[in-house]
Design a protein around this motif. Structure first.
Motif, mmCIF file in Angstrom:
data_model
loop_
_atom_site.group_PDB
_atom_site.id
_atom_site.type_symbol
_atom_site.label_atom_id
_atom_site.label_comp_id
_atom_site.label_asym_id
_atom_site.label_seq_id
_atom_site.Cartn_x
_atom_site.Cartn_y
_atom_site.Cartn_z
ATOM 1 N N UNK A 214 57.919 65.167 8.120
ATOM 2 C CA UNK A 214 58.310 63.841 8.601
ATOM 3 C C UNK A 214 59.824 63.768 8.678
ATOM 4 N N UNK A 215 60.332 62.917 9.576
ATOM 5 C CA UNK A 215 61.784 62.758 9.700
ATOM 6 C C UNK A 215 62.113 61.370 10.230
ATOM 7 N N UNK A 216 63.253 60.827 9.776
ATOM 8 C CA UNK A 216 63.811 59.596 10.336
ATOM 9 C C UNK A 216 65.037 59.967 11.156
ATOM 10 N N UNK A 217 65.095 59.469 12.391
ATOM 11 C CA UNK A 217 66.201 59.788 13.299
ATOM 12 C C UNK A 217 66.865 58.502 13.763
ATOM 13 N N UNK A 218 68.184 58.458 13.623
ATOM 14 C CA UNK A 218 68.982 57.340 14.130
ATOM 15 C C UNK A 218 69.541 57.723 15.497
ATOM 16 N N UNK A 219 69.593 56.749 16.422
ATOM 17 C CA UNK A 219 70.223 56.976 17.724
ATOM 18 C C UNK A 219 70.609 55.625 18.329
ATOM 19 N N UNK A 220 71.520 55.675 19.277
ATOM 20 C CA UNK A 220 71.856 54.482 20.048
ATOM 21 C C UNK A 220 71.320 54.659 21.465
ATOM 22 N N UNK A 221 70.959 53.548 22.094
ATOM 23 C CA UNK A 221 70.421 53.595 23.462
ATOM 24 C C UNK A 221 71.051 52.496 24.300
ATOM 25 N N UNK A 344 68.442 61.014 9.371
ATOM 26 C CA UNK A 344 68.681 60.263 8.138
ATOM 27 C C UNK A 344 67.856 60.770 6.957
ATOM 28 N N UNK A 345 66.639 61.247 7.230
ATOM 29 C CA UNK A 345 65.735 61.649 6.136
ATOM 30 C C UNK A 345 64.815 62.756 6.613
ATOM 31 N N UNK A 346 64.497 63.693 5.723
ATOM 32 C CA UNK A 346 63.534 64.749 6.002
ATOM 33 C C UNK A 346 62.531 64.847 4.857
ATOM 34 N N UNK A 347 61.252 64.879 5.212
ATOM 35 C CA UNK A 347 60.203 65.209 4.251
ATOM 36 C C UNK A 347 59.673 66.584 4.632
ATOM 37 N N UNK A 348 59.676 67.512 3.678
ATOM 38 C CA UNK A 348 59.301 68.884 3.997
ATOM 39 C C UNK A 348 58.682 69.569 2.787
#
Length: 449
Positions: A214-221, A344-348
């Protein structure tokens, strides 16, 4: 370069805030001598955070370069939960004041909770990228903000009805290098050109990962309307720039629409680089006929391929539309510009142990062009006789419709061919029946005898 993105709220300029040094001196153990100017040290070091009576959160930062550089922190990654259940947001920071190497910032948009126990788990703080101090990246990518480790969990609570702050170190994982881009897939036949842009980030880390969960990704659009006309050239109209955080999981999939002569692609949100390259370059059959087969695939440009081959994991975190309308005098393009990508975050899982860690990562923007170009393969076949006959007849019909005199010639030829065919059939029948006629004649003569 200016700071970009993050969760922010506007504050009135008339508000007066206390000086950073006055705040820090409330701690009897504090001494400004511990925070000297260090030439060439452009880092940001969070030394304290504090809550205000107005439910605001302040961040106090030691900046060794001091007033000579007078750097500004841009944003900060904070989870309002403990390290066991982290969920980060990227908040912009407003500079309030400074004294020597000590700086005070307000966390924009963060309202202190009413809960008795409040957590602020912080992985990193950012400043704007500066080409005079920082190393640039390749692959037509651009770093927008540079992170500095904080790696602290602040817990604000009451003990014996007195305020108490506990600070713990937390474990993080660092992105050592990455590449941001997108793949463009055409979405079938329309009365306009429509495609799906699949946005991704490929990366390496400083820790081994056996399985990424799992991962959380930040971005602007930001939506973009691009208009080109023969007389006025190109002009742009931009929508509101928005900050987003999306969670991607290993069992989730993305896809494009596909349609007439365009294949449908389906991909995992989390892939290894090898899986990603195999999927993007896979040739798919879009037409299978009696005479030809047509396959469509993509080739990745050399610069992007070089960057990707040095990475391990790919997060395909977003799909957006690209639409183009064309007429004789103008071209209109509508698409979404995506940038400032940060994990922002990684679950591995590694060696059978599952980790859920905050990430130290920069903010990075990719090229405005897709990394792939379409290729088409046409394979011819040896046609069956009936296919040839149908094709010939179709050609004759088309020619007869376009050129009526051809119809008379065709009818004459058919009449000659028909007569010839009848004569041929008569000859064949005569030859085949000759032995039978001779046998019948011999039998008849014997009976007469």
């Amino acid at each position: 370069m200016a700071c970009i993105g993050g969760i922010s709220t506007a504050y009135a300029s008339s508000v007066t805030y206390s000086n950073v040094l006055d705040d820090l001196k409330k701690d009897s153990t504090f001494s400004a001598e511990y925070y000297p100017t260090v030439e060439g040290d452009n880092s940001l070091q969070v030394i304290q955070i504090a809550e205000s009576e107005d439910k605001e959160l302040f961040v106090y930062v030691y900046q060794p370069s001091g007033q000579a550089k007078d750097l500004r922190a841009c944003s900060i990654n904070i989870s309002l939960t403990s390290r066991e259940s982290i969920k980060f947001n990227n908040y912009t920071l407003t500079y309030l004041n400074s004294n020597g190497t000590l700086y005070k910032y307000l966390v924009d948009g963060l309202i202190v909770s009413e809960s008795e126990t409040r957590y602020y788990t912080i992985t990193s703080i950012y400043r704007a990228f500066d080409s005079n101090m920082d190393e640039e990246v390749g692959g037509d990518n651009e770093i927008t903000e540079v992170p500095y480790n904080v790696e602290k969990e602040y817990c604000f609570t009451l003990i014996n009805n007195k305020p108490y702050v506990r600070v713990l170190d937390i474990e993080t994982i660092e992105i050592t290098d990455k590449f941001v881009g997108f793949v463009r897939y055409p979405d079938g036949f329309h009365f306009y050109y429509k495609s799906c842009d699949s946005h991704f980030v490929a990366f390496n880390t400083n820790k081994d990962i056996d399985r990424l969960i799992e991962a959380d990704v930040y971005y602007t659009s930001e939506s973009v309307w691009q208009n080109w006309t023969a007389f006025f050239g190109t002009k742009y109209d931009f929508g509101e720039n928005e900050s987003n955080v999306v969670t991607v999981k290993y069992d989730e999939k993305g896809s494009n629409e596909g349609g007439f002569l365009t294949p449908t692609y389906v991909w995992n949100r989390i892939q290894t680089v090898d899986e990603f390259l195999s999927e993007v370059t896979d040739m798919k059959t879009v037409y299978c006929g009696a005479v030809i087969d047509v396959k469509v695939g993509y080739v990745i440009d050399d610069a992007a391929l070089t960057e990707l081959k040095s990475k391990t994991w790919v997060l395909r975190f977003l799909e957006t539309d690209y639409v183009q309308y064309q007429n004789m005098s103008s071209i209109d393009d509508y698409y979404m510009s995506v940038g400032n990508v940060s994990i922002l975050r990684l679950m591995f899982e590694t060696d059978g142990v599952t980790y859920n860690l905050g990430v130290i990562d920069n903010k990075q923007t990719g090229s405005g062009d897709p990394i792939n170009d379409p290729i088409v393969e046409v394979e011819t076949k040896e046609p069956e006789w009936w296919v040839i006959l149908i094709i010939v007849l179709l050609i004759i019909i088309i020619l007869a419709v376009i050129f009526p005199p051809v119809l008379n010639v065709v009818l004459l030829v058919l009449r000659i061919l028909l007569k010839g065919l009848l004569l041929l059939l008569r000859g064949v029948v005569f030859i085949i029946s000759a032995p039978f006629r001779l046998l019948a004649k011999a039998i008849a003569n014997r009976k007469k005898q």
